[in-house]
Design a protein around this motif. Structure first.
Motif, PDB file in Angstrom:
ATOM      1  N   ALA A  16     -43.066 -24.641  43.130  1.00 33.70           N
ATOM      2  CA  ALA A  16     -44.067 -23.582  43.036  1.00 33.70           C
ATOM      3  C   ALA A  16     -43.501 -22.319  42.391  1.00 33.70           C
ATOM      4  O   ALA A  16     -44.256 -21.498  41.854  1.00 33.70           O
ATOM      5  CB  ALA A  16     -44.608 -23.257  44.424  1.00 33.70           C
ATOM      6  N   ILE A  17     -42.185 -22.150  42.444  1.00 33.26           N
ATOM      7  CA  ILE A  17     -41.567 -20.965  41.839  1.00 33.26           C
ATOM      8  C   ILE A  17     -41.895 -20.897  40.352  1.00 33.26           C
ATOM      9  O   ILE A  17     -42.415 -19.893  39.847  1.00 33.26           O
ATOM     10  CB  ILE A  17     -40.035 -20.999  42.028  1.00 33.26           C
ATOM     11  N   VAL A  18     -41.585 -21.961  39.629  1.00 29.98           N
ATOM     12  CA  VAL A  18     -41.786 -21.950  38.177  1.00 29.98           C
ATOM     13  C   VAL A  18     -43.268 -21.998  37.843  1.00 29.98           C
ATOM     14  O   VAL A  18     -43.726 -21.336  36.898  1.00 29.98           O
ATOM     15  CB  VAL A  18     -41.028 -23.117  37.520  1.00 29.98           C
ATOM     16  N   ARG A  19     -44.035 -22.759  38.616  1.00 33.79           N
ATOM     17  CA  ARG A  19     -45.475 -22.864  38.323  1.00 33.79           C
ATOM     18  C   ARG A  19     -46.166 -21.512  38.441  1.00 33.79           C
ATOM     19  O   ARG A  19     -47.061 -21.197  37.663  1.00 33.79           O
ATOM     20  CB  ARG A  19     -46.129 -23.884  39.248  1.00 33.79           C
ATOM     21  N   ARG A  20     -45.745 -20.722  39.410  1.00 34.99           N
ATOM     22  CA  ARG A  20     -46.363 -19.398  39.582  1.00 34.99           C
ATOM     23  C   ARG A  20     -46.176 -18.563  38.332  1.00 34.99           C
ATOM     24  O   ARG A  20     -47.135 -17.991  37.793  1.00 34.99           O
ATOM     25  CB  ARG A  20     -45.744 -18.687  40.778  1.00 34.99           C
ATOM     26  N   TRP A  21     -44.943 -18.486  37.843  1.00 33.56           N
ATOM     27  CA  TRP A  21     -44.676 -17.619  36.703  1.00 33.56           C
ATOM     28  C   TRP A  21     -45.163 -18.229  35.392  1.00 33.56           C
ATOM     29  O   TRP A  21     -45.504 -17.493  34.450  1.00 33.56           O
ATOM     30  CB  TRP A  21     -43.182 -17.286  36.639  1.00 33.56           C
ATOM     31  N   SER A  22     -45.223 -19.555  35.307  1.00 32.63           N
ATOM     32  CA  SER A  22     -45.775 -20.164  34.086  1.00 32.63           C
ATOM     33  C   SER A  22     -47.264 -19.863  33.974  1.00 32.63           C
ATOM     34  O   SER A  22     -47.820 -19.864  32.870  1.00 32.63           O
ATOM     35  CB  SER A  22     -45.534 -21.672  34.083  1.00 32.63           C
ATOM     36  N   HIS A  23     -47.902 -19.590  35.113  1.00 28.74           N
ATOM     37  CA  HIS A  23     -49.315 -19.203  35.109  1.00 28.74           C
ATOM     38  C   HIS A  23     -49.475 -17.707  34.867  1.00 28.74           C
ATOM     39  O   HIS A  23     -50.301 -17.270  34.057  1.00 28.74           O
ATOM     40  CB  HIS A  23     -49.958 -19.581  36.448  1.00 28.74           C
ATOM     41  N   ASP A  24     -48.654 -16.892  35.589  1.00 29.69           N
ATOM     42  CA  ASP A  24     -48.824 -15.438  35.527  1.00 29.69           C
ATOM     43  C   ASP A  24     -48.216 -14.826  34.271  1.00 29.69           C
ATOM     44  O   ASP A  24     -48.809 -13.929  33.657  1.00 29.69           O
ATOM     45  CB  ASP A  24     -48.187 -14.777  36.755  1.00 29.69           C
ATOM     46  N   THR A  25     -47.027 -15.282  33.889  1.00 30.37           N
ATOM     47  CA  THR A  25     -46.320 -14.712  32.719  1.00 30.37           C
ATOM     48  C   THR A  25     -45.730 -15.852  31.893  1.00 30.37           C
ATOM     49  O   THR A  25     -44.514 -16.019  31.822  1.00 30.37           O
ATOM     50  CB  THR A  25     -45.202 -13.746  33.157  1.00 30.37           C
ATOM     51  N   PRO A  26     -46.578 -16.667  31.274  1.00 33.61           N
ATOM     52  CA  PRO A  26     -46.085 -17.887  30.599  1.00 33.61           C
ATOM     53  C   PRO A  26     -45.084 -17.632  29.485  1.00 33.61           C
ATOM     54  O   PRO A  26     -44.234 -18.480  29.212  1.00 33.61           O
ATOM     55  CB  PRO A  26     -47.369 -18.520  30.049  1.00 33.61           C
ATOM     56  N   HIS A  27     -45.162 -16.466  28.843  1.00 37.61           N
ATOM     57  CA  HIS A  27     -44.303 -16.217  27.682  1.00 37.61           C
ATOM     58  C   HIS A  27     -43.054 -15.410  28.046  1.00 37.61           C
ATOM     59  O   HIS A  27     -42.239 -15.099  27.168  1.00 37.61           O
ATOM     60  CB  HIS A  27     -45.091 -15.490  26.591  1.00 37.61           C
ATOM     61  N   ALA A  28     -42.892 -15.090  29.321  1.00 38.68           N
ATOM     62  CA  ALA A  28     -41.709 -14.349  29.739  1.00 38.68           C
ATOM     63  C   ALA A  28     -40.484 -15.264  29.722  1.00 38.68           C
ATOM     64  O   ALA A  28     -40.579 -16.457  30.022  1.00 38.68           O
ATOM     65  CB  ALA A  28     -41.917 -13.793  31.144  1.00 38.68           C
ATOM     66  N   PRO A  29     -39.309 -14.749  29.375  1.00 40.92           N
ATOM     67  CA  PRO A  29     -38.111 -15.594  29.337  1.00 40.92           C
ATOM     68  C   PRO A  29     -37.680 -16.004  30.742  1.00 40.92           C
ATOM     69  O   PRO A  29     -37.614 -15.179  31.651  1.00 40.92           O
ATOM     70  CB  PRO A  29     -37.064 -14.704  28.669  1.00 40.92           C
ATOM     71  N   ALA A  30     -37.372 -17.277  30.907  1.00 44.05           N
ATOM     72  CA  ALA A  30     -36.925 -17.803  32.200  1.00 44.05           C
ATOM     73  C   ALA A  30     -35.440 -18.141  32.173  1.00 44.05           C
ATOM     74  O   ALA A  30     -34.706 -17.803  33.109  1.00 44.05           O
ATOM     75  CB  ALA A  30     -37.733 -19.044  32.573  1.00 44.05           C
ATOM     76  N   LEU A  31     -35.016 -18.843  31.115  1.00 42.34           N
ATOM     77  CA  LEU A  31     -33.633 -19.303  31.011  1.00 42.34           C
ATOM     78  C   LEU A  31     -33.104 -19.058  29.609  1.00 42.34           C
ATOM     79  O   LEU A  31     -33.861 -19.071  28.634  1.00 42.34           O
ATOM     80  CB  LEU A  31     -33.534 -20.816  31.279  1.00 42.34           C
ATOM     81  N   HIS A  32     -31.802 -18.872  29.555  1.00 32.85           N
ATOM     82  CA  HIS A  32     -31.101 -18.944  28.277  1.00 32.85           C
ATOM     83  C   HIS A  32     -29.838 -19.750  28.546  1.00 32.85           C
ATOM     84  O   HIS A  32     -29.052 -19.409  29.424  1.00 32.85           O
ATOM     85  CB  HIS A  32     -30.750 -17.559  27.757  1.00 32.85           C
ATOM     86  N   ASP A  33     -29.665 -20.850  27.814  1.00 35.90           N
ATOM     87  CA  ASP A  33     -28.549 -21.747  28.117  1.00 35.90           C
ATOM     88  C   ASP A  33     -27.428 -21.661  27.083  1.00 35.90           C
ATOM     89  O   ASP A  33     -26.587 -22.558  26.983  1.00 35.90           O
ATOM     90  CB  ASP A  33     -29.034 -23.190  28.244  1.00 35.90           C
ATOM     91  N   GLY A  34     -27.407 -20.572  26.331  1.00 31.57           N
ATOM     92  CA  GLY A  34     -26.361 -20.399  25.326  1.00 31.57           C
ATOM     93  C   GLY A  34     -26.796 -20.769  23.931  1.00 31.57           C
ATOM     94  O   GLY A  34     -26.206 -20.308  22.946  1.00 31.57           O
ATOM     95  N   SER A  35     -27.824 -21.607  23.825  1.00 28.34           N
ATOM     96  CA  SER A  35     -28.289 -22.010  22.493  1.00 28.34           C
ATOM     97  C   SER A  35     -29.766 -21.695  22.275  1.00 28.34           C
ATOM     98  O   SER A  35     -30.187 -21.484  21.145  1.00 28.34           O
ATOM     99  CB  SER A  35     -28.066 -23.513  22.283  1.00 28.34           C
ATOM    100  N   ARG A  36     -30.554 -21.638  23.344  1.00 31.56           N
ATOM    101  CA  ARG A  36     -31.973 -21.348  23.174  1.00 31.56           C
ATOM    102  C   ARG A  36     -32.557 -20.704  24.419  1.00 31.56           C
ATOM    103  O   ARG A  36     -32.023 -20.837  25.515  1.00 31.56           O
ATOM    104  CB  ARG A  36     -32.767 -22.608  22.836  1.00 31.56           C
TER     105      ARG A  36
END
Length: 518
Positions: free
Chosen positions: A19-39
């Motif tokens: 539910a953590i990711v689903r909440r923010w994918s609904h509320d702020t879908p274009h906000a950055p969540a992760l950066h893994d060094g390449s993308r």
């Protein structure tokens, strides 16, 4: 900001990690969540990758109650696999790719993994050690949303564990503790529920004052409960962005502070000690955007804390926890930084007691055994009912095995581990006290103190140290330093210099190896 009702927070927690990711994918879908060094991964992209990963796991015949072992080092695949597996009611078992073949195989056999996924494939730069384990187990290279990874064979004889009727009490993660084994000699696995993990993630996020615009450094291994819960889940719980890094180096941290303009850094004391060593004589604050820095996982000496604060320009907060408590028990407050070595007050919703040998609470300032109780306490040790019973007390209290004292305000001070206590000439010697004095010397980067069998059943105090080349010091000078600060019975019978103390991927010093002869 730090005052909130833990009962209200508990009631508002979702039942599952996903539910953590689903909440923010609904509320702020274009906000950055992760950066893994390449993308970069936005919350919408991460949610889609989790769904695709869950479909892959179903195709690999992963069932509810199965254990999915994931071998790797910090990367986006580990994050997605955590959420995807727990969405399916499977247990995620994260294992660091830097472990030896023997250690990886022990955990695989003990947890009874139905599948093992290796987050790196041969030729990949992320974690060659992980790929080597996959090759050793004849895993098959496959495509994923994160590039190539490897999937091990299906272990058809594995029996799924029962699924709890209430999702929040279903086991989400099976976390193996560093350097400890069960009474049978097998690795010791801690069962943590969705509720355990979400509670600590939520409280940790609130106590740090995390907001969606924050940029947190994700170098603490996700394979360890600190990196999994407080860093990874806590950051995403707030809708902030996590910058993943597979291994700590001072150079990488300095680059991330500059290039990524980090606002949150969490680490272990050894990490900060290495940073100071890299900086050499630099003592002025580094240019940065930090608003919060935290140390946990092992004791933090006041001298190291003061030096780090001068360099980072912000208070270095301290805390205490264990794998069995998911992990956080206490931490210093954002609006009340401390200059001493207190690990702060218990977090909201968690109770702590310092008790004597009979389980009676002792007065403030008196050393005793630390017991804790709260929504963070584990479900138990996997396949170790007797071991679980041995550390649980009436009323839901968990005996941490640590020695502590409290002050009048309820702040905790960790004295040491009861099992590390050294008996010398009839006196108790707590290694932490000796280490604190050693670490305060500018010529010592870090130290570890253990007991060694001596004459007639007595024990000798032995100190292992890493020296700081910036401040040359002789062993004679260290002896003199210790004589100024410690009683004779506490002073080491021997000081052994090492190029590097043996450490887990988290940076935690592996004292068991030192006690066994290095």
């Amino acid at each position: 900001m730090n005052d909130f009702n833990s009962h209200t927070l508990l009631a508002a927690l979702p039942a599952r990690l996903g539910a953590i990711v689903r909440r923010w994918s609904h509320d702020t879908p274009h906000a950055p969540a992760l950066h893994d060094g390449s993308r970069h991964w936005t919350y919408a992209q991460l949610a889609a990758a989790i769904d695709e990963t869950a479909a892959t796991l179903r195709a690999l015949d992963l069932r509810p109650g199965d254990r999915l072992m994931v071998v790797g080092e910090n990367c986006a695949a580990q994050v997605a696999l955590t959420f995807a597996a727990t969405d399916l009611d499977a247990w995620i078992v994260h294992v660091n790719g830097r472990l030896s073949a023997h250690e990886v195989d022990q955990i695989r056999d003990h947890c009874g993994a139905r599948r093992v996924i290796y987050t790196s494939a041969p030729g990949g730069a992320a974690s060659p050690d992980t790929a080597a384990h996959g090759l050793r187990h004849a895993a098959t290279v496959a495509d994923s949303p994160f590039g190539a990874w490897m999937a091990g064979a299906l272990h058809t004889g594995r029996v799924p564990e029962p699924v709890h009727a209430a999702s929040e009490y279903q086991v989400a993660a099976l976390v193996y503790t560093t350097g400890t084994t069960s009474a049978t000699g097998a690795p010791k696995g801690v069962m943590l529920s969705h509720r355990n993990l979400l509670f600590v993630a939520a409280v940790s996020s609130r106590l740090r004052g995390l907001v969606p615009s924050d940029r947190a450094y994700g170098v603490l291994p996700i394979t360890h409960v600190y990196g999994l819960t407080s860093v990874m889940l806590g950051t995403l719980y707030a809708g902030a962005c996590l910058y993943l890094c597979p291994r700590f180096t001072p150079e990488a941290l300095l680059a991330a502070l500059h290039d990524r303009q980090l606002t949150i850094v969490q680490g272990v004391p050894a990490m900060y000690a290495k940073l100071l060593e890299k900086l050499g004589s630099v003592d002025a604050p580094l240019p940065n955007q930090l608003r919060f820095a935290y140390a946990g996982g092992s004791p933090l000496s006041p001298s190291l804390k003061a030096r780090v604060e001068r360099v980072l320009g912000v208070p270095l907060h301290n805390g205490y926890g264990l794998t069995e408590t998911a992990p956080t028990v206490s931490q210093t407050r954002l609006d009340q930084p401390r200059s001493d070595n207190s690990v702060g007050q218990p977090i909201p919703g968690v109770q702590a007691r310092v008790v004597d040998a009979h389980g009676e609470q002792v007065a403030p300032g008196v050393d005793g055994q630390l017991w804790v109780r709260g929504p963070n306490v584990m479900l138990g040790y996997y396949r170790e009912a007797q071991l679980t019973a041995a550390c649980m007390r009436d009323g839901g209290w968990f005996d941490t095995g640590d020695l502590a004292r409290s002050d009048a305000d309820g702040a905790l001070f960790i004295v040491g581990r009861s099992k590390e206590l050294i008996i010398r000439a009839g006196f108790n010697v707590y290694p932490l006290e000796v280490e604190t004095v050693l670490n305060a010397h500018p010529g010592v980067t870090q130290s570890a103190v253990v007991g060694r069998p001596g004459a007639q059943g007595d024990e000798d105090v032995v100190a292992y140290i890493e020296l700081d080349a910036r401040h040359p010091v002789t062993l004679e000078a260290l002896d003199a330093w210790l004589a100024q600060h410690l009683a004779p019975y506490k002073r080491p019978a021997e000081i052994i210099v090492m190029d590097a103390l043996p450490a887990a991927a988290t940076g935690k010093i592996l004292k068991a190896k030192l006690a066994a002869g290095g």
